[in-house]
Design a protein around this motif. Sequence first.
Motif, mmCIF file in Angstrom:
data_model
loop_
_atom_site.group_PDB
_atom_site.id
_atom_site.type_symbol
_atom_site.label_atom_id
_atom_site.label_comp_id
_atom_site.label_asym_id
_atom_site.label_seq_id
_atom_site.Cartn_x
_atom_site.Cartn_y
_atom_site.Cartn_z
ATOM 1 N N ALA A 169 47.256 47.939 30.521
ATOM 2 C CA ALA A 169 48.308 47.137 29.891
ATOM 3 C C ALA A 169 48.810 46.059 30.842
ATOM 4 C CB ALA A 169 49.454 48.033 29.444
ATOM 5 N N VAL A 170 49.066 46.426 32.090
ATOM 6 C CA VAL A 170 49.538 45.448 33.077
ATOM 7 C C VAL A 170 48.479 44.380 33.299
ATOM 8 C CG1 VAL A 170 50.118 45.150 35.521
ATOM 9 C CG2 VAL A 170 51.159 47.006 34.216
ATOM 10 N N ALA A 171 47.234 44.798 33.474
ATOM 11 C CA ALA A 171 46.156 43.829 33.687
ATOM 12 C C ALA A 171 45.995 42.920 32.470
ATOM 13 C CB ALA A 171 44.853 44.554 33.997
ATOM 14 N N SER A 204 55.918 53.745 37.995
ATOM 15 C CA SER A 204 55.145 54.657 37.160
ATOM 16 C C SER A 204 54.284 55.583 38.015
ATOM 17 C CB SER A 204 54.263 53.864 36.191
ATOM 18 O OG SER A 204 53.416 54.739 35.490
ATOM 19 N N LEU A 205 54.585 56.865 37.980
ATOM 20 C CA LEU A 205 53.805 57.840 38.754
ATOM 21 C C LEU A 205 52.362 57.955 38.265
ATOM 22 C CD1 LEU A 205 56.501 60.609 39.320
ATOM 23 C CD2 LEU A 205 55.769 58.804 40.887
ATOM 24 N N PRO A 206 52.124 57.990 36.934
ATOM 25 C CA PRO A 206 50.720 58.040 36.482
ATOM 26 C C PRO A 206 49.923 56.811 36.914
ATOM 27 C CG PRO A 206 52.172 58.642 34.676
ATOM 28 C CD PRO A 206 53.033 58.154 35.789
ATOM 29 N N LEU A 207 50.541 55.613 36.844
ATOM 30 C CA LEU A 207 49.843 54.401 37.263
ATOM 31 C C LEU A 207 49.556 54.464 38.756
ATOM 32 C CD1 LEU A 207 50.239 50.823 36.218
ATOM 33 C CD2 LEU A 207 50.394 51.307 38.632
ATOM 34 N N ASN A 208 50.522 54.906 39.555
ATOM 35 C CA ASN A 208 50.308 54.993 41.001
ATOM 36 C C ASN A 208 49.190 55.975 41.341
ATOM 37 O OD1 ASN A 208 52.238 53.080 41.682
ATOM 38 N ND2 ASN A 208 53.873 54.580 41.713
ATOM 39 N N MET A 222 52.076 57.516 28.123
ATOM 40 C CA MET A 222 50.859 56.799 28.440
ATOM 41 C C MET A 222 50.294 57.315 29.761
ATOM 42 S SD MET A 222 51.664 52.828 27.285
ATOM 43 C CE MET A 222 50.633 52.069 28.447
ATOM 44 N N THR A 223 48.998 57.311 29.840
ATOM 45 C CA THR A 223 48.354 57.737 31.074
ATOM 46 C C THR A 223 48.356 56.577 32.075
ATOM 47 O OG1 THR A 223 46.159 57.038 30.374
ATOM 48 C CG2 THR A 223 46.835 59.297 29.794
ATOM 49 N N GLY A 224 48.017 56.897 33.306
ATOM 50 C CA GLY A 224 47.960 55.873 34.335
ATOM 51 C C GLY A 224 46.935 54.797 34.032
ATOM 52 N N LYS A 225 45.809 55.220 33.456
ATOM 53 C CA LYS A 225 44.763 54.256 33.098
ATOM 54 C C LYS A 225 45.274 53.274 32.049
ATOM 55 C CE LYS A 225 40.042 53.973 31.413
ATOM 56 N NZ LYS A 225 38.867 54.705 30.981
#
Length: 145
Positions: free
Chosen positions: A9-11, A109-113, A1-4
Amino acid sequence: MTGKHHMLAVAAIYFIMGAVGIVSSLILLAAGAAPSLWNAVWSLCYVVGAYYFLMGSTVARTFLIIMSAISAIAFITILSLSQGKTTFSLLLLFLGIGSAYCFHALKFSLPLNAEFDQRAASYRSETERAKQRFYDEMEGKGNGG
Protein backbone atom coordinates in the motif's frame (compact mmCIF):
# COMPACT_ATOMS: atom_id res chain seq x y z
CA MET A 1 -3.59 -5.92 7.35
CA THR A 2 -0.42 -7.91 7.14
CA GLY A 3 3.01 -6.36 6.83
CA LYS A 4 3.18 -7.30 3.17
CA HIS A 5 -0.09 -5.49 2.47
CA HIS A 6 1.10 -2.37 4.32
CA MET A 7 4.33 -2.40 2.30
CA LEU A 8 2.45 -2.77 -0.96
CA ALA A 9 0.00 0.00 0.00
CA VAL A 10 2.78 2.45 0.90
CA ALA A 11 4.73 1.60 -2.24
CA ALA A 12 1.59 1.93 -4.39
CA ILE A 13 0.82 5.38 -2.95
CA TYR A 14 4.33 6.57 -3.73
CA PHE A 15 4.39 4.91 -7.16
CA ILE A 16 1.11 6.66 -8.03
CA MET A 17 2.23 10.03 -6.66
CA GLY A 18 5.50 9.73 -8.58
CA ALA A 19 3.83 8.57 -11.78
CA VAL A 20 1.32 11.43 -11.68
CA GLY A 21 4.17 13.93 -11.27
CA ILE A 22 6.20 12.41 -14.10
CA VAL A 23 3.22 12.22 -16.45
CA SER A 24 2.21 15.81 -15.68
CA SER A 25 5.77 16.96 -16.45
CA LEU A 26 5.75 15.03 -19.73
CA ILE A 27 2.37 16.48 -20.71
CA LEU A 28 3.60 20.01 -20.00
CA LEU A 29 6.74 19.31 -22.01
CA ALA A 30 4.71 17.94 -24.93
CA ALA A 31 2.41 20.97 -24.82
CA GLY A 32 5.37 23.30 -25.14
CA ALA A 33 5.23 24.60 -21.58
CA ALA A 34 8.18 24.41 -19.24
CA PRO A 35 7.57 21.79 -16.54
CA SER A 36 8.89 22.24 -13.04
CA LEU A 37 12.26 20.52 -12.82
CA TRP A 38 11.84 19.98 -9.07
CA ASN A 39 8.46 18.32 -9.58
CA ALA A 40 9.92 15.91 -12.13
CA VAL A 41 12.97 15.11 -9.98
CA TRP A 42 10.95 14.53 -6.79
CA SER A 43 8.42 12.44 -8.68
CA LEU A 44 11.21 10.26 -10.01
CA CYS A 45 12.65 10.03 -6.48
CA TYR A 46 9.25 8.83 -5.21
CA VAL A 47 9.14 6.05 -7.80
CA VAL A 48 12.74 4.97 -7.20
CA GLY A 49 12.30 5.23 -3.42
CA ALA A 50 9.18 3.07 -3.51
CA TYR A 51 10.94 0.45 -5.63
CA TYR A 52 13.96 0.22 -3.34
CA PHE A 53 11.69 0.29 -0.28
CA LEU A 54 10.03 -2.87 -1.59
CA MET A 55 13.49 -4.38 -2.05
CA GLY A 56 14.35 -3.70 1.60
CA SER A 57 16.53 -0.59 1.42
CA THR A 58 16.81 1.19 4.76
CA VAL A 59 17.81 4.43 3.02
CA ALA A 60 14.65 4.32 0.90
CA ARG A 61 12.53 3.64 3.99
CA THR A 62 14.05 6.62 5.79
CA PHE A 63 13.50 8.80 2.71
CA LEU A 64 9.84 7.77 2.53
CA ILE A 65 9.32 8.39 6.27
CA ILE A 66 10.70 11.92 5.94
CA MET A 67 8.71 12.62 2.77
CA SER A 68 5.52 11.25 4.35
CA ALA A 69 5.87 13.53 7.36
CA ILE A 70 6.65 16.60 5.26
CA SER A 71 3.87 15.82 2.77
CA ALA A 72 1.22 15.26 5.43
CA ILE A 73 2.07 18.54 7.16
CA ALA A 74 2.25 20.44 3.86
CA PHE A 75 -1.04 19.09 2.51
CA ILE A 76 -2.90 19.78 5.74
CA THR A 77 -1.40 23.31 5.96
CA ILE A 78 -2.38 24.11 2.37
CA LEU A 79 -5.81 22.59 3.03
CA SER A 80 -6.37 25.00 5.89
CA LEU A 81 -5.44 27.91 3.61
CA SER A 82 -7.64 26.88 0.66
CA GLN A 83 -11.03 28.23 1.65
CA GLY A 84 -14.01 27.80 -0.65
CA LYS A 85 -12.28 25.60 -3.23
CA THR A 86 -14.08 22.32 -2.66
CA THR A 87 -12.45 20.15 -5.34
CA PHE A 88 -8.97 21.37 -4.50
CA SER A 89 -9.65 20.90 -0.78
CA LEU A 90 -10.85 17.33 -1.30
CA LEU A 91 -7.76 16.49 -3.33
CA LEU A 92 -5.50 17.94 -0.65
CA LEU A 93 -7.42 16.12 2.07
CA PHE A 94 -7.03 12.84 0.18
CA LEU A 95 -3.29 13.41 -0.33
CA GLY A 96 -2.86 14.46 3.30
CA ILE A 97 -4.63 11.34 4.57
CA GLY A 98 -2.56 9.16 2.24
CA SER A 99 0.68 10.76 3.41
CA ALA A 100 -0.35 10.46 7.06
CA TYR A 101 -1.16 6.78 6.52
CA CYS A 102 2.24 6.23 4.89
CA PHE A 103 4.00 7.94 7.79
CA HIS A 104 2.07 5.89 10.35
CA ALA A 105 2.65 2.62 8.51
CA LEU A 106 6.34 3.26 7.89
CA LYS A 107 7.11 4.45 11.39
CA PHE A 108 4.73 2.60 13.73
CA SER A 109 3.34 -0.53 12.03
CA LEU A 110 4.83 -3.62 13.67
CA PRO A 111 3.75 -6.00 10.87
CA LEU A 112 5.29 -3.69 8.24
CA ASN A 113 8.52 -3.41 10.24
CA ALA A 114 8.74 -7.20 10.57
CA GLU A 115 8.16 -7.68 6.82
CA PHE A 116 10.65 -4.91 6.03
CA ASP A 117 13.32 -6.46 8.28
CA GLN A 118 12.85 -9.79 6.51
CA ARG A 119 13.16 -8.19 3.06
CA ALA A 120 16.13 -6.08 4.15
CA ALA A 121 17.98 -9.18 5.37
CA SER A 122 17.22 -10.96 2.09
CA TYR A 123 18.36 -7.92 0.08
CA ARG A 124 21.62 -7.67 2.05
CA SER A 125 22.41 -11.38 1.63
CA GLU A 126 21.66 -11.18 -2.10
CA THR A 127 23.94 -8.16 -2.42
CA GLU A 128 26.71 -9.91 -0.52
CA ARG A 129 26.42 -12.98 -2.77
CA ALA A 130 26.64 -10.77 -5.87
CA LYS A 131 29.74 -9.04 -4.48
CA GLN A 132 31.35 -12.38 -3.70
CA ARG A 133 30.65 -13.68 -7.24
CA PHE A 134 32.20 -10.51 -8.66
CA TYR A 135 35.32 -10.86 -6.51
CA ASP A 136 35.60 -14.54 -7.37
CA GLU A 137 35.39 -13.70 -11.09
CA MET A 138 38.01 -10.99 -10.77
CA GLU A 139 40.32 -13.28 -8.83
CA GLY A 140 39.93 -16.00 -11.46
CA LYS A 141 40.81 -13.58 -14.28
CA GLY A 142 43.77 -12.20 -12.32
CA ASN A 143 45.29 -15.68 -11.95
CA GLY A 144 45.20 -16.25 -15.69
CA GLY A 145 41.99 -18.32 -15.56
